[in-house]
Design an enzyme around this catalytic site. Sequence first.
Site, PDB file in Angstrom:
ATOM      1  N   ASP A  39      10.081  -3.501  46.339  1.00 47.59           N
ATOM      2  CA  ASP A  39      10.554  -3.813  44.990  1.00 47.59           C
ATOM      3  C   ASP A  39       9.474  -3.413  43.981  1.00 47.59           C
ATOM      4  O   ASP A  39       8.307  -3.209  44.340  1.00 47.59           O
ATOM      5  CB  ASP A  39      10.874  -5.321  44.880  1.00 47.59           C
ATOM      6  CG  ASP A  39      11.892  -5.634  43.793  1.00 47.59           C
ATOM      7  OD1 ASP A  39      13.022  -6.054  44.120  1.00 47.59           O
ATOM      8  OD2 ASP A  39      11.561  -5.452  42.591  1.00 47.59           O
ATOM      9  N   TYR A 156      27.588   4.248  37.236  1.00 38.71           N
ATOM     10  CA  TYR A 156      27.455   3.236  38.300  1.00 38.71           C
ATOM     11  C   TYR A 156      28.587   3.386  39.329  1.00 38.71           C
ATOM     12  O   TYR A 156      28.363   3.335  40.539  1.00 38.71           O
ATOM     13  CB  TYR A 156      27.484   1.856  37.645  1.00 38.71           C
ATOM     14  CG  TYR A 156      27.223   0.684  38.551  1.00 38.71           C
ATOM     15  CD1 TYR A 156      25.964   0.449  39.098  1.00 38.71           C
ATOM     16  CD2 TYR A 156      28.238  -0.240  38.833  1.00 38.71           C
ATOM     17  CE1 TYR A 156      25.731  -0.651  39.904  1.00 38.71           C
ATOM     18  CE2 TYR A 156      28.016  -1.345  39.633  1.00 38.71           C
ATOM     19  CZ  TYR A 156      26.763  -1.553  40.168  1.00 38.71           C
ATOM     20  OH  TYR A 156      26.534  -2.657  40.972  1.00 38.71           O
ATOM     21  N   LYS A 160      28.122   4.201  43.242  1.00 37.16           N
ATOM     22  CA  LYS A 160      28.566   3.277  44.288  1.00 37.16           C
ATOM     23  C   LYS A 160      29.649   3.905  45.168  1.00 37.16           C
ATOM     24  O   LYS A 160      29.775   3.563  46.346  1.00 37.16           O
ATOM     25  CB  LYS A 160      29.042   1.964  43.663  1.00 37.16           C
ATOM     26  CG  LYS A 160      27.920   1.165  42.982  1.00 37.16           C
ATOM     27  CD  LYS A 160      26.769   0.838  43.912  1.00 37.16           C
ATOM     28  CE  LYS A 160      25.823  -0.210  43.347  1.00 37.16           C
ATOM     29  NZ  LYS A 160      24.690  -0.500  44.256  1.00 37.16           N
TER      30      LYS A 160
END
Length: 253
Positions: A39, A156, A160
């Site tokens: 992260d 997006y 996806k």
Amino acid sequence: MEQKTFDKRVAIVTGGAQGIGLGLTRALLGAGYAVAMFDLKQDVMNAVIDEAGPDGERLMGIKVDVTNSGQVRDAVARVTHNWKTPDVLVNNAGATRDKRITKMSEEDWDFVIDVNLKSQFLCAREVIPGMIDQGHGRIVNISSRAWLGGFGQCNYSAAKGGVVSFTRTLAIELAKHGITSNAIAPGAIDTPILAPLSEEQLDRIRGTIPVGRLGRPDDIAHAMLMFASPQASYITGQTIYVCGGRSLSSPSV
Ligand SMILES: NC(=O)c1ccc[n+]([C@@H]2O[C@H](COP(=O)([O-])OP(=O)(O)OC[C@H]3O[C@@H](n4cnc5c(N)ncnc54)[C@H](O)[C@@H]3O)[C@@H](O)[C@H]2O)c1
């Protein structure tokens, strides 16, 4: 590279510091895995490790931008060196930059495609050679119900949708090596990614969810643990919706 003896199963969770990723990290930890979080937020990962108490020994927090191939290579090498070849890769890191197409910049497009889709390619490409050598592996990719299409989300939604196709293709290529590849398409899950939405927008979303509530990171963790388990060797190339039934009828408008 020297391989050390390490008796735990090892998982990597990208974007593992908060939201769904933190739920996935904790679920894997609870199931006995050693978990490396990849992260951007080193402080948050350090706090997660501290809060885990003695179990923190089975956590690693590596600051890595998962859109950067060099950083991903170094991070996977660190996990392999300190522990062993990962058994599970959960590609979870993601981000949104919602705008209708006429307002969307090239940078908005590239950013969202890179964080949500390219990162999955980079991380998978790095762990797969080791998984092939050890003869098993589990890849779980986080897509979104929004892959069906969503107003203001052409970047997006395309990313996806790409995750679903990517997942299916890895399943075909890797099946003979004992590696499965599956995806989860969450609906609206209560995490910081929903922060840009107003209460009114959230209420409208709640009204479209048959089970009548937003999802929780734990809801996604249950599906992830199923795909990650050694017993799931005959399940590959699949995308499961975890969305309270919202995918059954409502369009994302
Ligand atoms: N929350 C939802 O409603 C929802 C719905 C469908 C799908 N998803 C997907 O689930 C995943 C997790 O979402 P969330 O709601 O927990 O989001 P979040 O914003 O709460 O957490 C995302 C995490 O990814 C990390 N991250 C972002 N870019 C990164 C990068 N380049 N390198 C490394 N780490 C990076 C962030 O630091 C953060 O810790 C995402 O892929 C998201 O698209 C979420």
